[in-house]
Motif scaffolding. Structure first.
Motif, PDB file in Angstrom:
ATOM      1  N   PRO A   4     -21.835  -2.280  10.827  1.00 33.36           N
ATOM      2  CA  PRO A   4     -20.541  -2.261  10.051  1.00 33.36           C
ATOM      3  C   PRO A   4     -19.272  -1.975  10.634  1.00 33.36           C
ATOM      4  O   PRO A   4     -18.039  -2.384  10.088  1.00 33.36           O
ATOM      5  CB  PRO A   4     -21.127  -0.734   9.166  1.00 33.36           C
ATOM      6  CG  PRO A   4     -22.597  -1.175   9.145  1.00 33.36           C
ATOM      7  CD  PRO A   4     -23.015  -1.441  10.430  1.00 33.36           C
ATOM      8  N   SER A   5     -19.368  -1.022  11.835  1.00 35.15           N
ATOM      9  CA  SER A   5     -18.249  -0.659  12.572  1.00 35.15           C
ATOM     10  C   SER A   5     -17.688  -1.992  13.450  1.00 35.15           C
ATOM     11  O   SER A   5     -16.421  -2.040  13.710  1.00 35.15           O
ATOM     12  CB  SER A   5     -18.459   0.210  13.537  1.00 35.15           C
ATOM     13  OG  SER A   5     -19.420  -0.152  14.423  1.00 35.15           O
ATOM     14  N   GLY A   6     -18.466  -3.263  13.343  1.00 30.92           N
ATOM     15  CA  GLY A   6     -17.927  -4.105  14.146  1.00 30.92           C
ATOM     16  C   GLY A   6     -18.559  -4.204  15.636  1.00 30.92           C
ATOM     17  O   GLY A   6     -18.303  -5.388  16.244  1.00 30.92           O
ATOM     18  N   ARG A   7     -19.428  -3.291  15.959  1.00 33.40           N
ATOM     19  CA  ARG A   7     -19.934  -3.486  17.255  1.00 33.40           C
ATOM     20  C   ARG A   7     -20.989  -4.274  17.238  1.00 33.40           C
ATOM     21  O   ARG A   7     -21.714  -4.498  16.272  1.00 33.40           O
ATOM     22  CB  ARG A   7     -20.588  -2.369  17.580  1.00 33.40           C
ATOM     23  CG  ARG A   7     -21.482  -1.984  18.820  1.00 33.40           C
ATOM     24  CD  ARG A   7     -21.934  -0.592  19.323  1.00 33.40           C
ATOM     25  NE  ARG A   7     -20.986  -0.140  20.123  1.00 33.40           N
ATOM     26  CZ  ARG A   7     -21.142   0.987  20.923  1.00 33.40           C
ATOM     27  NH1 ARG A   7     -22.335   1.689  20.675  1.00 33.40           N
ATOM     28  NH2 ARG A   7     -20.074   1.463  21.594  1.00 33.40           N
ATOM     29  N   VAL A   8     -21.120  -5.432  18.157  1.00 30.44           N
ATOM     30  CA  VAL A   8     -21.942  -6.235  18.688  1.00 30.44           C
ATOM     31  C   VAL A   8     -23.310  -5.787  19.449  1.00 30.44           C
ATOM     32  O   VAL A   8     -23.124  -5.144  20.309  1.00 30.44           O
ATOM     33  CB  VAL A   8     -21.563  -7.630  18.815  1.00 30.44           C
ATOM     34  CG1 VAL A   8     -22.340  -8.530  18.931  1.00 30.44           C
ATOM     35  CG2 VAL A   8     -20.313  -8.164  18.144  1.00 30.44           C
ATOM     36  N   ILE A   9     -24.595  -6.242  19.053  1.00 28.25           N
ATOM     37  CA  ILE A   9     -25.557  -5.572  19.588  1.00 28.25           C
ATOM     38  C   ILE A   9     -26.609  -6.752  19.968  1.00 28.25           C
ATOM     39  O   ILE A   9     -26.726  -7.549  18.993  1.00 28.25           O
ATOM     40  CB  ILE A   9     -26.360  -4.705  18.848  1.00 28.25           C
ATOM     41  CG1 ILE A   9     -25.481  -3.552  18.495  1.00 28.25           C
ATOM     42  CG2 ILE A   9     -27.479  -4.114  19.867  1.00 28.25           C
ATOM     43  CD1 ILE A   9     -26.375  -2.301  17.716  1.00 28.25           C
ATOM     44  N   ILE A  10     -26.796  -6.885  21.400  1.00 25.86           N
ATOM     45  CA  ILE A  10     -27.700  -7.946  21.680  1.00 25.86           C
ATOM     46  C   ILE A  10     -28.871  -7.414  22.564  1.00 25.86           C
ATOM     47  O   ILE A  10     -28.692  -6.481  23.337  1.00 25.86           O
ATOM     48  CB  ILE A  10     -26.973  -9.211  22.441  1.00 25.86           C
ATOM     49  CG1 ILE A  10     -26.329  -8.721  23.849  1.00 25.86           C
ATOM     50  CG2 ILE A  10     -25.775  -9.653  21.581  1.00 25.86           C
ATOM     51  CD1 ILE A  10     -26.055  -9.806  24.583  1.00 25.86           C
ATOM     52  N   ILE A 255     -28.318 -14.947  14.557  1.00 26.53           N
ATOM     53  CA  ILE A 255     -26.948 -14.960  14.180  1.00 26.53           C
ATOM     54  C   ILE A 255     -26.471 -13.990  13.367  1.00 26.53           C
ATOM     55  O   ILE A 255     -27.453 -13.200  12.718  1.00 26.53           O
ATOM     56  CB  ILE A 255     -26.580 -16.471  13.562  1.00 26.53           C
ATOM     57  CG1 ILE A 255     -27.352 -16.449  12.222  1.00 26.53           C
ATOM     58  CG2 ILE A 255     -27.061 -17.805  14.136  1.00 26.53           C
ATOM     59  CD1 ILE A 255     -27.087 -17.718  11.502  1.00 26.53           C
ATOM     60  N   ALA A 256     -25.218 -13.617  13.264  1.00 29.46           N
ATOM     61  CA  ALA A 256     -24.884 -12.574  12.538  1.00 29.46           C
ATOM     62  C   ALA A 256     -23.263 -13.097  12.221  1.00 29.46           C
ATOM     63  O   ALA A 256     -22.579 -13.693  13.008  1.00 29.46           O
ATOM     64  CB  ALA A 256     -24.846 -11.268  13.250  1.00 29.46           C
ATOM     65  N   VAL A 257     -22.661 -12.213  11.443  1.00 34.42           N
ATOM     66  CA  VAL A 257     -21.387 -12.475  10.908  1.00 34.42           C
ATOM     67  C   VAL A 257     -20.499 -11.308  11.181  1.00 34.42           C
ATOM     68  O   VAL A 257     -20.959 -10.289  10.412  1.00 34.42           O
ATOM     69  CB  VAL A 257     -21.281 -13.065   9.407  1.00 34.42           C
ATOM     70  CG1 VAL A 257     -19.906 -13.385   9.094  1.00 34.42           C
ATOM     71  CG2 VAL A 257     -22.052 -14.326   9.412  1.00 34.42           C
ATOM     72  N   HIS A 258     -19.634 -11.356  11.779  1.00 30.56           N
ATOM     73  CA  HIS A 258     -18.692 -10.324  12.133  1.00 30.56           C
ATOM     74  C   HIS A 258     -17.758 -10.150  10.738  1.00 30.56           C
ATOM     75  O   HIS A 258     -17.498 -10.741   9.831  1.00 30.56           O
ATOM     76  CB  HIS A 258     -17.563 -10.414  13.219  1.00 30.56           C
ATOM     77  CG  HIS A 258     -16.962  -9.469  14.018  1.00 30.56           C
ATOM     78  ND1 HIS A 258     -16.081  -8.678  13.456  1.00 30.56           N
ATOM     79  CD2 HIS A 258     -17.359  -8.462  14.926  1.00 30.56           C
ATOM     80  CE1 HIS A 258     -15.620  -7.658  14.294  1.00 30.56           C
ATOM     81  NE2 HIS A 258     -16.626  -7.792  15.091  1.00 30.56           N
ATOM     82  N   ALA A 259     -16.941  -8.797  10.922  1.00 31.79           N
ATOM     83  CA  ALA A 259     -16.326  -8.552   9.772  1.00 31.79           C
ATOM     84  C   ALA A 259     -15.232  -9.247   9.295  1.00 31.79           C
ATOM     85  O   ALA A 259     -14.615  -9.498   8.391  1.00 31.79           O
ATOM     86  CB  ALA A 259     -15.705  -6.992   9.763  1.00 31.79           C
ATOM     87  N   ASP A 260     -14.556  -9.795  10.696  1.00 34.20           N
ATOM     88  CA  ASP A 260     -13.641 -10.987  10.188  1.00 34.20           C
ATOM     89  C   ASP A 260     -13.975 -12.308  10.086  1.00 34.20           C
ATOM     90  O   ASP A 260     -13.170 -13.311  10.093  1.00 34.20           O
ATOM     91  CB  ASP A 260     -12.961 -10.869  11.679  1.00 34.20           C
ATOM     92  CG  ASP A 260     -13.358 -11.408  12.867  1.00 34.20           C
ATOM     93  OD1 ASP A 260     -14.697 -11.957  12.741  1.00 34.20           O
ATOM     94  OD2 ASP A 260     -13.039 -11.434  13.747  1.00 34.20           O
ATOM     95  N   SER A 261     -15.314 -12.524   9.793  1.00 31.18           N
ATOM     96  CA  SER A 261     -15.655 -13.695   9.078  1.00 31.18           C
ATOM     97  C   SER A 261     -16.166 -14.671  10.225  1.00 31.18           C
ATOM     98  O   SER A 261     -16.460 -15.721  10.229  1.00 31.18           O
ATOM     99  CB  SER A 261     -14.969 -14.503   8.135  1.00 31.18           C
ATOM    100  OG  SER A 261     -14.977 -13.501   6.846  1.00 31.18           O
ATOM    101  N   SER A 262     -16.046 -14.439  11.632  1.00 30.68           N
ATOM    102  CA  SER A 262     -16.427 -15.066  12.565  1.00 30.68           C
ATOM    103  C   SER A 262     -17.934 -14.966  12.949  1.00 30.68           C
ATOM    104  O   SER A 262     -18.551 -13.855  12.649  1.00 30.68           O
ATOM    105  CB  SER A 262     -15.863 -14.679  14.056  1.00 30.68           C
ATOM    106  OG  SER A 262     -15.924 -13.449  14.090  1.00 30.68           O
TER     107      SER A 262
END
Length: 266
Positions: A4-10, A255-262
């Motif tokens: 939710p914070s925008g942090r991407v985890i892989i 896949i996932a979707v970022h808060a900015d819709s990317s």
């Protein structure tokens, strides 16, 4: 996954050669600038699960840990009484914890104690592999091998089969922000339900993907259903037509979707 914070985890897999994976050397990386730079988390394996409100669970060597601050700090998760290997860990929106192992277990005291769930699940021959929530009290569970979906309307206390899918194998299951359900079948077709799984509409696939590994994701941030199969991105239009969005250079594993819709893919 995207927090939710925008942090991407892989999670990164470690290969000993072209044919073998060493899962004990897998690693988890995070990015706070949408993939511009990455930081290694101090977790000894690459197994992690993202759950409600951004709660993270991970396997750390032979033990399990959790984090409520994007993976910056971790605390031990005690799994006393759990039988069999842990398949996945889940937390619902009310704070209840679930462990999918040889059986399904639930904790209502933040993991201090666990109870085995048998109501409605005593006759299944395969374990539950994953759980998803569409409301505070409504949960859906996927049976290993994709041979069934069960639903609970009482915070996971009791379960009942809720899938009339014409014996389709469920390869991936998800939901959107308004409660619609989706699953991908063996051939890459989408089945959608707007009545909590009582009836399902079928959207045929664009390409024959039978026997392939299917990944799907529903994005609450943009209210659309997105999914990926091998190296193809798809989306489901408001008129329930499956269309190709993009073709990637290699196989897509998540896949996932970022808060900015990317769209973020790995």
């Amino acid at each position: 996954a995207v927090q939710p914070s925008g942090r991407v985890i892989i999670s990164m897999q470690h290969r000993t050669d072209n044919f073998h994976l060493d899962y004990t050397q897998d690693s988890i990386f995070v990015s706070d600038d949408n993939g511009g730079s990455w930081k290694l988390l101090p977790i000894k394996t690459g197994y992690y699960w993202q759950r409600a409100s951004g709660m993270l669970f991970a396997q750390d060597g032979n033990s399990y840990v959790r984090s409520s601050d994007d993976g910056n700090t971790w605390s031990a998760l005690t799994l006393n009484g759990i039988m069999g290997d842990v398949i996945s860990i889940f937390s619902d929106r009310t704070g209840h914890l679930f462990v999918c192992a040889q059986f399904l277990y639930r904790s209502t005291d933040n993991g201090l104690s666990w109870s085995k769930i048998i109501n409605g699940l005593s006759n299944i021959s395969s374990p539950i592999t994953n759980i998803t929530a569409i409301s505070n009290n409504e949960l859906f569970a996927i049976i290993q091998g994709g041979y069934g979906i069960f639903r609970s309307e009482d915070f996971g206390r009791t379960w009942a089969p809720k899938l009339s899918s014409n014996n389709n194998i469920v390869f991936a299951f998800s939901n959107d922000s308004i409660g619609n359900l989706f699953f991908l079948d063996y051939g890459g077709g989408i089945h959608s339900s707007s009545d909590k799984g009582y009836t399902w509409d079928f959207i045929p696939p664009n390409i024959d993907f039978r026997g392939q590994c299917l990944i799907c994701s529903a994005s609450e941030s943009v209210g659309k259903f997105l999914y990926a199969v091998n190296n193809f991105f798809f989306r489901l239009t408001p008129s329930k037509i499956s269309e190709i969005v993009q073709v990637a250079n290699g196989s897509i594993t998540s896949i996932a979707v970022h808060a900015d819709s990317s769209i973020v893919s790995f």
